[in-house]
Design a protein around this motif. Structure first.
Motif, PDB file in Angstrom:
ATOM      1  N   SER A   1       7.037  10.987   5.141  1.00  0.00           N
ATOM      2  CA  SER A   1       6.560   9.855   5.945  1.00  0.00           C
ATOM      3  C   SER A   1       5.833  10.321   7.200  1.00  0.00           C
ATOM      4  CB  SER A   1       7.733   8.940   6.317  1.00  0.00           C
ATOM      5  OG  SER A   1       8.761   9.669   6.971  1.00  0.00           O
TER       6      SER A   1
ATOM      7  N   THR B   1       1.756   9.707   8.205  1.00  0.00           N
ATOM      8  CA  THR B   1       1.439   9.011   9.451  1.00  0.00           C
ATOM      9  C   THR B   1       0.474   9.797  10.322  1.00  0.00           C
ATOM     10  OG1 THR B   1       3.587   7.893   9.470  1.00  0.00           O
ATOM     11  CG2 THR B   1       2.429   8.058  11.580  1.00  0.00           C
TER      12      THR B   1
ATOM     13  N   LEU C   1       6.148   3.222   7.458  1.00  0.00           N
ATOM     14  CA  LEU C   1       6.327   4.671   7.550  1.00  0.00           C
ATOM     15  C   LEU C   1       7.194   5.048   8.738  1.00  0.00           C
ATOM     16  CD1 LEU C   1       2.708   5.875   6.700  1.00  0.00           C
ATOM     17  CD2 LEU C   1       4.742   6.180   5.288  1.00  0.00           C
TER      18      LEU C   1
ATOM     19  N   PHE D   1      10.798   4.686   8.158  1.00  0.00           N
ATOM     20  CA  PHE D   1      11.385   5.753   7.347  1.00  0.00           C
ATOM     21  C   PHE D   1      11.848   6.908   8.212  1.00  0.00           C
ATOM     22  CE2 PHE D   1       9.896   3.765   3.477  1.00  0.00           C
ATOM     23  CZ  PHE D   1      10.783   4.231   2.527  1.00  0.00           C
ATOM     24  N   TYR D   2      10.971   7.412   9.102  1.00  0.00           N
ATOM     25  CA  TYR D   2      11.381   8.614   9.838  1.00  0.00           C
ATOM     26  C   TYR D   2      12.142   8.319  11.121  1.00  0.00           C
ATOM     27  CZ  TYR D   2       6.904   8.093  12.451  1.00  0.00           C
ATOM     28  OH  TYR D   2       5.860   7.635  13.203  1.00  0.00           O
TER      29      TYR D   2
ATOM     30  N   THR E   1       1.263  -0.591   7.267  1.00  0.00           N
ATOM     31  CA  THR E   1       1.638   0.699   6.673  1.00  0.00           C
ATOM     32  C   THR E   1       2.344   1.585   7.689  1.00  0.00           C
ATOM     33  OG1 THR E   1      -0.269   0.590   5.187  1.00  0.00           O
ATOM     34  CG2 THR E   1       0.775   2.743   5.468  1.00  0.00           C
TER      35      THR E   1
END
Length: 317
Positions: free
Chosen positions: A259, A263, A279, A282-283, A275
């Motif tokens: 991710s 990015t 992303l 996720f991180y 988007t």
């Protein structure tokens, strides 16, 4: 990289605050998301906090691998505490503004801890490489002093560069909308900047190479050596044991680096707000929540230590 110069319209001196849109596009789910984020934050604190605790108190976990794991879990707590409480606050109060200084501070801390996570994951991969590929030298190479130096280096390595990058980005002029789709991160901030952002985009790419791609390549190198060594083992049981000690770490690496690289290795013009939001979740949220589940469910030593710890607590009660 497609480079595009934006028109000069606004001026930085007039900027007092940004607006964090967050999940304002789903007004009917505000309170559901509020409860969900609180539950996720509590789970992250409890799960990672438990790993930090048991790696400190259990004698069987006083090894370099679990020393790094304890530091990694503490890092995850710090990392998620920068963004998630602010999301919860915004959802609960419906006050979405964030001051210029607070936004810069949030972004700087996120970048510093993100760099720390990348290097710490690389250090953990190196630890597994030495343990599996050079087991006889492992106690000598990964002694307490070296482990402490690797952890301290991981924590402080990104501080000067990330502070400089944050200062450079927030010295830009901003024009038009001051709305940020998720939280204060490089892509949404650069998207709001006026004028020529080419130098800033190049700094982002260089920073991503140094703090994301370089540690990732070290991890790939370590695991290529690990896999080569493990495949040469004659015993199926030995191969399975070797792979099991790496699988949890590898799962976290794939999720976080995957991710992060998507990015930060895209040009500014190709960024999409929705988007980037997915992303970044996720991180900043999913990986910290994923970490204790992976290491507790797939790691027998951690599971045994956790059971022993819980049994002691129940006996005391």
């Amino acid at each position: 990289m497609n480079h595009q110069q934006k028109p000069q319209e606004g001026n930085l001196t007039n900027l007092k605050e940004f607006v964090l849109l967050g999940f304002s596009d789903v007004p009917d789910l505000q309170w559901v998301l509020f409860g969900l984020l609180i539950a996720m934050y509590c789970f992250i604190l409890l799960g990672n906090g438990t790993i930090v605790l048991i790696t400190k108190v259990d004698a069987a976990l006083q090894t370099p691998m679990y020393f790094f794991l304890g530091n990694f879990s503490f890092l995850e707590i710090c990392y998620v505490s920068i963004t998630l409480p602010r999301m919860v606050f915004n959802l609960g109060t419906q006050r979405r503004t964030i001051s210029f200084i607070a936004c810069a501070t949030q972004m700087c801390c996120t970048l510093i801890l993100g760099a720390t996570e990348c290097f710490l994951l690389a250090v953990m991969a190196y630890d597994r490489y030495v343990a599996i590929c050079n087991p006889l030298r492992y106690p000598l190479v990964m002694n307490q002093k070296v482990c402490s130096q690797l952890v301290i280096g991981s924590w402080i390595s990104g501080i000067p560069i990330q502070i400089g990058q944050t200062s450079h980005i927030f010295s830009l002029s901003f024009c038009g909308s001051h709305q940020i789709n998720h939280f204060c991160d490089i892509p949404p901030i650069l998207h709001l900047a006026c004028g020529d952002t080419f130098i800033n985009e190049m700094m982002v790419f260089l920073g991503a190479f140094l703090f994301v791609l370089f540690p990732f390549l070290l991890i790939v190198f370590s695991y290529s050596k690990i896999i080569s060594t493990v495949l040469k083992l004659s015993s199926t049981k030995s191969r399975a044991k070797a792979f099991s000690t790496c699988s949890s770490h590898l799962a976290v690496v794939i999720l976080f680096f995957g991710s992060a690289m998507i990015t930060y290795f895209r040009s500014n013009t190709s960024h999409s707000g929705e988007t980037d939001k997915v992303l970044s979740l996720f991180y900043t949220v999913v990986t910290p929540m994923f970490n204790p589940m992976v290491y507790s469910l797939r790691n027998k030593d951690v599971t045994i230590a956790l059971r022993k710890f819980l049994c002691k607590q129940f006996v005391k009660i």
